[in-house]
Design a protein around this motif. Sequence first.
Motif, short mmCIF file in Angstrom:
data_model
loop_
_atom_site.label_atom_id
_atom_site.label_comp_id
_atom_site.label_asym_id
_atom_site.label_seq_id
_atom_site.Cartn_x
_atom_site.Cartn_y
_atom_site.Cartn_z
N LYS A 181 0.81 -1.22 0.00
CA LYS A 181 0.00 0.00 0.00
C LYS A 181 0.85 1.28 0.00
O LYS A 181 0.54 2.21 -0.74
CB LYS A 181 -0.98 -0.01 1.17
CG LYS A 181 -2.10 -1.04 0.99
CD LYS A 181 -3.10 -0.99 2.12
CE LYS A 181 -3.96 0.25 2.05
NZ LYS A 181 -5.02 0.25 3.09
N GLU A 184 2.01 1.68 -3.52
CA GLU A 184 0.90 2.15 -4.35
C GLU A 184 0.68 3.65 -4.18
O GLU A 184 0.51 4.38 -5.17
CB GLU A 184 -0.38 1.41 -3.99
CG GLU A 184 -0.43 -0.05 -4.39
CD GLU A 184 -1.68 -0.75 -3.89
OE1 GLU A 184 -1.88 -1.92 -4.24
OE2 GLU A 184 -2.47 -0.13 -3.13
N ASN A 185 0.70 4.10 -2.94
CA ASN A 185 0.50 5.53 -2.67
C ASN A 185 1.60 6.37 -3.31
O ASN A 185 1.33 7.43 -3.89
CB ASN A 185 0.46 5.79 -1.16
CG ASN A 185 -0.78 5.23 -0.50
OD1 ASN A 185 -1.81 5.06 -1.14
ND2 ASN A 185 -0.69 4.93 0.78
N GLY A 188 0.94 6.57 -6.96
CA GLY A 188 -0.36 7.10 -7.36
C GLY A 188 -1.32 6.05 -7.88
O GLY A 188 -2.21 6.35 -8.68
N ASP A 190 -4.46 3.93 -7.32
CA ASP A 190 -5.64 4.02 -6.47
C ASP A 190 -6.27 2.66 -6.22
O ASP A 190 -6.05 1.70 -6.96
CB ASP A 190 -6.68 4.94 -7.12
CG ASP A 190 -6.19 6.37 -7.25
OD1 ASP A 190 -5.44 6.82 -6.36
OD2 ASP A 190 -6.52 7.03 -8.26
N ARG A 191 -7.11 2.60 -5.19
CA ARG A 191 -7.90 1.42 -4.86
C ARG A 191 -9.37 1.76 -4.95
O ARG A 191 -9.78 2.85 -4.56
CB ARG A 191 -7.58 0.92 -3.45
CG ARG A 191 -6.26 0.19 -3.35
CD ARG A 191 -5.96 -0.26 -1.93
NE ARG A 191 -4.79 -1.13 -1.95
CZ ARG A 191 -4.81 -2.43 -1.73
NH1 ARG A 191 -5.96 -3.02 -1.46
NH2 ARG A 191 -3.71 -3.14 -1.78
N ASP A 192 -10.15 0.81 -5.44
CA ASP A 192 -11.60 1.02 -5.53
C ASP A 192 -12.31 0.66 -4.23
O ASP A 192 -13.35 1.21 -3.91
CB ASP A 192 -12.19 0.18 -6.67
CG ASP A 192 -11.72 0.66 -8.03
OD1 ASP A 192 -11.44 1.87 -8.15
OD2 ASP A 192 -11.61 -0.16 -8.95
N ASP A 195 -10.51 1.16 2.49
CA ASP A 195 -9.16 1.46 2.96
C ASP A 195 -8.94 0.77 4.29
O ASP A 195 -9.18 1.33 5.36
CB ASP A 195 -8.98 2.97 3.08
CG ASP A 195 -7.56 3.35 3.49
OD1 ASP A 195 -6.66 2.49 3.35
OD2 ASP A 195 -7.35 4.48 3.94
N ASN A 229 -4.40 -4.53 -8.34
CA ASN A 229 -3.35 -3.52 -8.30
C ASN A 229 -1.97 -4.10 -8.55
O ASN A 229 -1.05 -3.37 -8.97
CB ASN A 229 -3.38 -2.78 -6.96
CG ASN A 229 -4.48 -1.73 -6.91
OD1 ASN A 229 -5.30 -1.65 -7.81
ND2 ASN A 229 -4.49 -0.94 -5.87
#
Length: 260
Positions: A181, A184-185, A188, A190-192, A195, A229
């Motif tokens: 995570k 990923e941040n 950039g 994103d997650r659907d 959180d 992801n």
Amino acid sequence: MRIKNSFIPVEGVGATTERRMWENDIREWDEFRQERAPGVGATTASRIESFIDEATERLDDRDAPFFDRAFPSGERWRLYEDFRDGACFFDIETTGLSHERDRVTTVSFHRDGETTTLVQGRDLSAATLREQFREADLLVTFNGTRFDVPFLETSFGMEIDTPHLDLMYPCRTLGLTGGLKPIENELGIDRDGPDITGRDAVRLWHEYERGDERALERLVSYNRDDTVNLRTLADEVAGRLHRETVPDGDDPIGTTLGRR
């Protein structure tokens, strides 16, 4: 980068020699000629020719295990472009960190744009896991070498021998450290879904066991997001490594994943 752009699996060819070949317009196997290979001795050139002969047939046969064995461990990311369409991105959730004491709760697989989740007590078994792995050319995980794969092997008494790209290691090569995570941040991505954290995932499973079906829905959504992801991350990592590896940002195959 495609496999046919690589000479580094050959004994006697290191990163410096391979780069020199690229700089002299020997950018893929079909362009190799012994008399045109600067800094390559006769013995190494003969090895390159032998490798190209065998590797061409193996690539035509989509023999991913051959290339998994041939490439140095730090260069296995180069398999990704050729076997991307047959790659299986997978991630597990568990009740804890010990594969000796804790249980696998859900396992999600993402392939060809479709995501499948197996749930403990419903359809998660050694047989259903083998079916998913059997159809894959390449497994893609994050920290799966140390966690997901040994956890499944211990929990279900199975051996997983499909070629495996663990993205944690090429991420480190690029200076991307920490868990999935945070990376990923940083990129950039994103997650659907919700959180939540790995600790939340354990709590959600226990809530499901006490009868809360919505808790399972949230857990599955989280698990599925991880696998989806992973594909985005793999595309980005492979593209970045290509641009760092090929001299002057040149692209021997005319495209990079990160620019699609």
